[in-house]
Design a protein around this motif. Structure first.
Motif, PDB file in Angstrom:
ATOM      1  N   MET A   1       0.822  -1.198   0.000  1.00 61.64           N
ATOM      2  CA  MET A   1       0.000   0.000   0.000  1.00 61.64           C
ATOM      3  C   MET A   1       0.861   1.255   0.000  1.00 61.64           C
ATOM      4  N   PHE A   2       1.908   1.228   0.828  1.00 63.81           N
ATOM      5  CA  PHE A   2       2.760   2.410   0.900  1.00 63.81           C
ATOM      6  C   PHE A   2       3.536   2.615  -0.393  1.00 63.81           C
ATOM      7  N   GLU A   3       3.916   1.525  -1.056  1.00 66.57           N
ATOM      8  CA  GLU A   3       4.615   1.652  -2.331  1.00 66.57           C
ATOM      9  C   GLU A   3       3.725   2.352  -3.357  1.00 66.57           C
ATOM     10  N   ALA A   4       2.450   1.984  -3.391  1.00 67.01           N
ATOM     11  CA  ALA A   4       1.515   2.648  -4.304  1.00 67.01           C
ATOM     12  C   ALA A   4       1.386   4.123  -3.956  1.00 67.01           C
ATOM     13  N   LEU A   5       1.301   4.416  -2.668  1.00 66.62           N
ATOM     14  CA  LEU A   5       1.193   5.799  -2.206  1.00 66.62           C
ATOM     15  C   LEU A   5       2.391   6.624  -2.651  1.00 66.62           C
ATOM     16  N   SER A   6       3.589   6.092  -2.433  1.00 64.71           N
ATOM     17  CA  SER A   6       4.793   6.862  -2.733  1.00 64.71           C
ATOM     18  C   SER A   6       4.961   7.098  -4.231  1.00 64.71           C
ATOM     19  N   LYS A   7       4.622   6.112  -5.046  1.00 70.00           N
ATOM     20  CA  LYS A   7       4.779   6.265  -6.495  1.00 70.00           C
ATOM     21  C   LYS A   7       3.671   7.102  -7.124  1.00 70.00           C
ATOM     22  N   PHE A   8       2.497   7.125  -6.491  1.00 72.32           N
ATOM     23  CA  PHE A   8       1.395   7.863  -7.088  1.00 72.32           C
ATOM     24  C   PHE A   8       1.657   9.364  -7.110  1.00 72.32           C
ATOM     25  N   ARG A   9       2.398   9.871  -6.145  1.00 71.38           N
ATOM     26  CA  ARG A   9       2.723  11.300  -6.182  1.00 71.38           C
ATOM     27  C   ARG A   9       3.433  11.637  -7.483  1.00 71.38           C
ATOM     28  N   GLY A  10       4.327  10.733  -7.917  1.00 70.03           N
ATOM     29  CA  GLY A  10       5.042  10.970  -9.161  1.00 70.03           C
ATOM     30  C   GLY A  10       4.121  10.928 -10.366  1.00 70.03           C
ATOM     31  N   GLU A  11       3.244   9.926 -10.417  1.00 67.58           N
ATOM     32  CA  GLU A  11       2.320   9.835 -11.548  1.00 67.58           C
ATOM     33  C   GLU A  11       1.437  11.081 -11.624  1.00 67.58           C
ATOM     34  N   ARG A  12       0.926  11.507 -10.497  1.00 68.22           N
ATOM     35  CA  ARG A  12       0.053  12.684 -10.459  1.00 68.22           C
ATOM     36  C   ARG A  12       0.779  13.927 -10.968  1.00 68.22           C
ATOM     37  N   GLY A  13       1.968  14.180 -10.444  1.00 71.22           N
ATOM     38  CA  GLY A  13       2.694  15.388 -10.819  1.00 71.22           C
ATOM     39  C   GLY A  13       3.122  15.401 -12.270  1.00 71.22           C
ATOM     40  N   PHE A  14       3.682  14.289 -12.738  1.00 70.37           N
ATOM     41  CA  PHE A  14       4.150  14.233 -14.119  1.00 70.37           C
ATOM     42  C   PHE A  14       2.987  14.234 -15.111  1.00 70.37           C
ATOM     43  N   SER A  15       1.855  13.626 -14.739  1.00 62.42           N
ATOM     44  CA  SER A  15       0.686  13.649 -15.631  1.00 62.42           C
ATOM     45  C   SER A  15       0.182  15.074 -15.807  1.00 62.42           C
ATOM     46  N   GLY A  16       0.082  15.801 -14.690  1.00 63.57           N
ATOM     47  CA  GLY A  16      -0.378  17.184 -14.770  1.00 63.57           C
ATOM     48  C   GLY A  16       0.534  18.043 -15.619  1.00 63.57           C
ATOM     49  N   ALA A  17       1.844  17.810 -15.492  1.00 58.68           N
ATOM     50  CA  ALA A  17       2.803  18.584 -16.287  1.00 58.68           C
ATOM     51  C   ALA A  17       2.710  18.228 -17.764  1.00 58.68           C
ATOM     52  N   ALA A  18       2.607  16.939 -18.067  1.00 60.88           N
ATOM     53  CA  ALA A  18       2.563  16.494 -19.461  1.00 60.88           C
ATOM     54  C   ALA A  18       1.355  17.066 -20.192  1.00 60.88           C
ATOM     55  N   LEU A  19       0.241  17.200 -19.486  1.00 63.45           N
ATOM     56  CA  LEU A  19      -0.981  17.703 -20.119  1.00 63.45           C
ATOM     57  C   LEU A  19      -0.866  19.162 -20.536  1.00 63.45           C
ATOM     58  N   LYS A  20       0.096  19.874 -19.997  1.00 65.25           N
ATOM     59  CA  LYS A  20       0.282  21.279 -20.351  1.00 65.25           C
ATOM     60  C   LYS A  20       1.318  21.466 -21.456  1.00 65.25           C
ATOM     61  N   LEU A  21       1.971  20.371 -21.856  1.00 69.38           N
ATOM     62  CA  LEU A  21       3.068  20.461 -22.810  1.00 69.38           C
ATOM     63  C   LEU A  21       2.721  19.795 -24.134  1.00 69.38           C
ATOM     64  N   ALA A  22       3.311  20.307 -25.212  1.00 69.42           N
ATOM     65  CA  ALA A  22       3.188  19.647 -26.507  1.00 69.42           C
ATOM     66  C   ALA A  22       3.882  18.290 -26.441  1.00 69.42           C
ATOM     67  N   ALA A  23       3.504  17.383 -27.326  1.00 68.25           N
ATOM     68  CA  ALA A  23       3.989  16.004 -27.268  1.00 68.25           C
ATOM     69  C   ALA A  23       5.513  15.918 -27.237  1.00 68.25           C
ATOM     70  N   GLN A  24       6.194  16.691 -28.083  1.00 66.44           N
ATOM     71  CA  GLN A  24       7.651  16.623 -28.138  1.00 66.44           C
ATOM     72  C   GLN A  24       8.292  17.081 -26.837  1.00 66.44           C
ATOM     73  N   ALA A  25       7.701  18.067 -26.195  1.00 69.38           N
ATOM     74  CA  ALA A  25       8.261  18.599 -24.950  1.00 69.38           C
ATOM     75  C   ALA A  25       7.909  17.733 -23.748  1.00 69.38           C
ATOM     76  N   ALA A  26       6.932  16.847 -23.911  1.00 72.32           N
ATOM     77  CA  ALA A  26       6.443  16.053 -22.778  1.00 72.32           C
ATOM     78  C   ALA A  26       7.057  14.662 -22.717  1.00 72.32           C
ATOM     79  N   THR A  27       8.038  14.376 -23.563  1.00 71.43           N
ATOM     80  CA  THR A  27       8.595  13.026 -23.638  1.00 71.43           C
ATOM     81  C   THR A  27       9.108  12.524 -22.294  1.00 71.43           C
ATOM     82  N   SER A  28       9.868  13.354 -21.610  1.00 75.04           N
ATOM     83  CA  SER A  28      10.431  12.943 -20.321  1.00 75.04           C
ATOM     84  C   SER A  28       9.340  12.742 -19.280  1.00 75.04           C
ATOM     85  N   ALA A  29       8.382  13.677 -19.227  1.00 74.13           N
ATOM     86  CA  ALA A  29       7.293  13.567 -18.256  1.00 74.13           C
ATOM     87  C   ALA A  29       6.479  12.300 -18.490  1.00 74.13           C
ATOM     88  N   VAL A  30       6.192  11.998 -19.755  1.00 75.16           N
ATOM     89  CA  VAL A  30       5.423  10.796 -20.080  1.00 75.16           C
ATOM     90  C   VAL A  30       6.197   9.542 -19.687  1.00 75.16           C
TER      91      VAL A  30
END
Length: 282
Positions: A1-30
């Motif tokens: 459970m804690f592993e899911a918790l700790s990794k989800f912060r990363g998914e949430r943050g990077f997903s939000g960032a990727a949605l604001k960027l064009a596909a080429q600029a979002a490669t690392s975030a994706v």
């Protein structure tokens, strides 16, 4: 459970960032989103299949709620992935904010479930209290540091200064992050703390609170008070800050894994005696 918790912060943050960027600029975030998702899916796959058969009603309910949130997350992932195939101007309005708001709900559910499970573990072995306290404070540091980073990400992605509200938000969460990490430091000083845990704490201190990242972050925040900053671009910021915060999460994960290992190997209840008199358990 804690592993899911700790990794989800990363998914949430990077997903939000990727949605604001064009596909080429979002490669690392994706790429970071994909990595975080794989870790979350692996952690959730270890959930007990027989949740309805668990005797403790509170734990049974919490685990079921966590599973429900996870199913909702998988639906949201599909919408995020579909959106990322579109031009930024064609993406659904507000989806990035929905990712963040849903993420707050999911983080609370995962965190509440983790805390409930830890409380149950603590009743089985009082020696685990020290490890669980380290886990709690270290995760609070990671969690609050990540929350501050989200506000900074918003300003960077939109190439603007921090608003007064965001500045206050960052300052507040930075203070809580430092306070929680100081509490970890106090616990780490205990004579029974293992060299491995002490080394991980020192690494977290160096990676996030001192050194090159801390200096760049301070310069970034000061710059964002006046206007856009070039200290980090959004992609560099997301990756670098997440890596630095990962060192704080690593301390929490280590403490949690060792408390779980101790619980699994425990055969008889430990003798009742003061913590300072017990053998090394960290």
């Amino acid at each position: 459970m804690f592993e899911a918790l700790s990794k989800f912060r990363g998914e949430r943050g990077f997903s939000g960032a990727a949605l604001k960027l064009a596909a080429q600029a979002a490669t690392s975030a994706v790429g970071n989103v994909t990595s975080a998702r794989a870790a979350i899916d692996a952690a959730m796959a270890t959930f007990p299949a027989g949740i309805p058969d668990i005797d403790n009603a509170d734990i049974r309910y919490a685990l079921a709620e966590a599973q429900n949130v996870y199913q909702d997350l998988k639906v949201l992932r599909g919408r995020v992935d579909a959106s990322l195939t579109m031009a930024v101007s064609d993406r659904p309005a507000g989806l990035d904010q929905e990712v963040l708001s849903f993420g707050s709900k999911a983080l609370k559910t995962f965190d509440d479930t983790s805390v409930l499970l830890e409380s149950r573990i603590r009743t089985l072995d009082q020696v685990l209290s020290g490890l669980i306290q380290v886990r709690t404070y270290a995760w609070n540091s990671r969690n609050n540091g990540g929350t501050a980073s989200v506000s900074i990400s918003g300003a960077l992605s939109e190439k603007r200064a921090l608003t007064d509200e965001e500045r206050s938000f960052v300052n507040s969460y930075d203070a809580v992050t430092k306070s929680s990490w100081a509490a970890v430091g106090g616990l780490i000083k205990h004579e029974s703390t293992s060299p491995s845990l002490k080394a991980m704490y020192a690494q977290g201190q160096s990676a996030y609170f001192k050194g090159s990242f801390a200096a760049r972050r301070e310069k970034l925040v000061k710059g964002l008070l006046a206007g856009p900053s070039t200290v980090f671009d959004i992609d560099d910021w997301q990756t670098t800050s997440n890596n630095a915060l990962g060192n704080l999460a690593a301390v929490a994960t280590y403490a949690m894994m060792n408390s779980t290992l101790r619980r699994r190997t425990l055969r008889t209840p430990p003798p009742s005696r003061p913590l300072q008199c017990q053998a090394s358990f960290w």
